[in-house]
Motif scaffolding. Structure first.
Motif, short mmCIF file in Angstrom:
data_model
loop_
_atom_site.label_atom_id
_atom_site.label_comp_id
_atom_site.label_asym_id
_atom_site.label_seq_id
_atom_site.Cartn_x
_atom_site.Cartn_y
_atom_site.Cartn_z
N TYR A 96 -62.95 9.74 -32.12
CA TYR A 96 -63.71 8.51 -32.33
C TYR A 96 -63.34 7.87 -33.67
O TYR A 96 -62.76 8.50 -34.56
N GLU A 134 -62.54 8.91 -39.05
CA GLU A 134 -61.87 8.96 -37.75
C GLU A 134 -61.61 10.41 -37.37
O GLU A 134 -61.13 11.20 -38.17
N GLU A 146 -64.71 6.92 -22.01
CA GLU A 146 -64.77 6.18 -23.27
C GLU A 146 -66.22 5.88 -23.62
O GLU A 146 -67.10 5.82 -22.74
N ASP A 173 -68.85 3.64 -26.66
CA ASP A 173 -69.01 2.68 -27.74
C ASP A 173 -70.52 2.48 -27.89
O ASP A 173 -71.14 1.80 -27.08
N PHE A 185 -70.10 4.24 -33.18
CA PHE A 185 -69.07 5.18 -32.75
C PHE A 185 -68.30 4.59 -31.59
O PHE A 185 -68.88 4.20 -30.58
N LYS A 186 -66.97 4.55 -31.73
CA LYS A 186 -66.10 4.09 -30.66
C LYS A 186 -65.04 5.16 -30.42
O LYS A 186 -64.33 5.55 -31.35
N GLY A 187 -64.94 5.63 -29.18
CA GLY A 187 -63.95 6.67 -28.93
C GLY A 187 -63.92 7.12 -27.49
O GLY A 187 -64.34 6.39 -26.59
N HIS A 188 -63.44 8.34 -27.28
CA HIS A 188 -63.34 8.88 -25.93
C HIS A 188 -63.49 10.40 -25.97
O HIS A 188 -63.35 11.03 -27.02
#
Length: 215
Positions: free
Chosen positions: A13, A28, A60, A62, A141-144
Motif C-alpha cells: 500500500y 509505502e 485492490e 482505497d 490507504f491505497k493498495g492491494h
C-alpha cells in the motif's frame, strides 16, 4: 469464505495523510516487503483490519480512516520531560542512542514498553514525545492484497510467542542490543499505554512493520 479470524494477510500500500484535501505520501509497503499480519489478534488497527481482512489475494483497496479510527488526537500531555539520569548507563549518559529525533524504547514500572521520539536534550532533561507520529491525522490507504489465506498453526504460535513477551527487556537491554530505558512517571507514563507489537512506521522509524499497526 467463512471467518476472517486467523487469516494471514500481506498487503502492499501507499499511505497518505489527508489535510484540508491535500494528500501527502508518508509510507509505502511494497510487494517485496509487504505489511503482514494475522487477523483477530489486535496487531493491526481495528478499522484497517476490518477493511482488508475479508479481501482475497489480488484485491485492490482505497479507504480513508479518520483520526478516531486511527491514532486519535495529538495530546500535549504525552510530551514528557525526563531526567537525564533515566538515560544513563553505568553512570554515563547514552549519547549513542539519545539525541534529537531518535526513537527510543522506554519501560515503566509496570513493565509496559513504549516507543518515544526524543524532542530535545539539555543539561538536565530529555523531552520525549509518546504520541504516535500519525496522531491527529486522517489516513488514506491505497493498495492491494499480496496474499490472503488461512494462517498456519506455526504462524499463529509464532505470533502468540512474540506477543507474550519474547524479546522483552531483560537487564536493561533488548535482546537485539537496543537499550531499553525505564522510567516512572506517575506510575504509568501519564497512563498512556502504547500497544507496540511487532509493527510500526517505516517513514517514522517506529518498529519494522507498517503504520496500520496499532499504536
Amino acid at each position: 469464505m467463512g471467518s476472517n479470524l486467523n487469516r494471514y494477510i500481506a498487503v502492499a500500500y501507499k499511505l497518505y495523510t489527508v489535510d484540508n484535501g491535500v494528500s501527502e505520501l508518508v509510507e509505502e509497503a511494497t510487494d517485496k516487503e509487504p505489511f503482514q499480519f494475522i487477523s483477530g489478534y489486535g496487531v493491526a488497527l481495528d478499522a484497517f483490519e476490518k477493511a482488508v481482512a475479508g479481501l482475497e489475494t489480488g484485491a485492490e483497496f482505497d479507504f480513508t480512516l479518520q483520526k478516531d479510527d486511527a491514532y486519535g488526537d495529538y495530546e500535549q500531555e504525552h510530551v514528557l520531560d525526563l531526567d537525564r539520569e533515566v538515560f544513563c548507563i553505568n553512570g554515563h549518559f547514552d549519547h549513542e542512542r539519545i539525541f534529537k529525533d531518535a526513537i527510543v524504547p522506554l519501560q515503566n514500572e509496570d513493565g509496559n514498553r513504549f516507543l518515544a521520539k526524543v524532542v530535545s536534550v539539555d543539561n538536565s532533561k530529555v523531552r520525549v514525545d509518546l504520541n504516535h507520529p500519525l496522531a491527529g491525522k486522517t489516513l488514506n490507504f491505497k493498495g492491494h492484497v499480496v496474499e490472503a489465506r488461512e494462517a498456519t498453526n506455526e504462524e499463529i504460535q509464532g505470533l502468540i510467542n512474540r506477543m507474550s513477551g519474547e524479546g522483552c527487556c531483560c537487564g536493561g537491554h533488548h535482546d537485539d542490543g537496543e537499550c531499553c530505558h525505564g522510567h516512572d512517571h506517575e506510575g504509568g507514563c501519564c497512563g498512556h499505554h502504547h500497544d507496540h507489537k511487532e509493527g510500526g512506521c517505516h517513514g517514522h522509524g517506529h518498529k519494522e512493520g507498517g503504520c496500520c499497526h496499532k499504536n
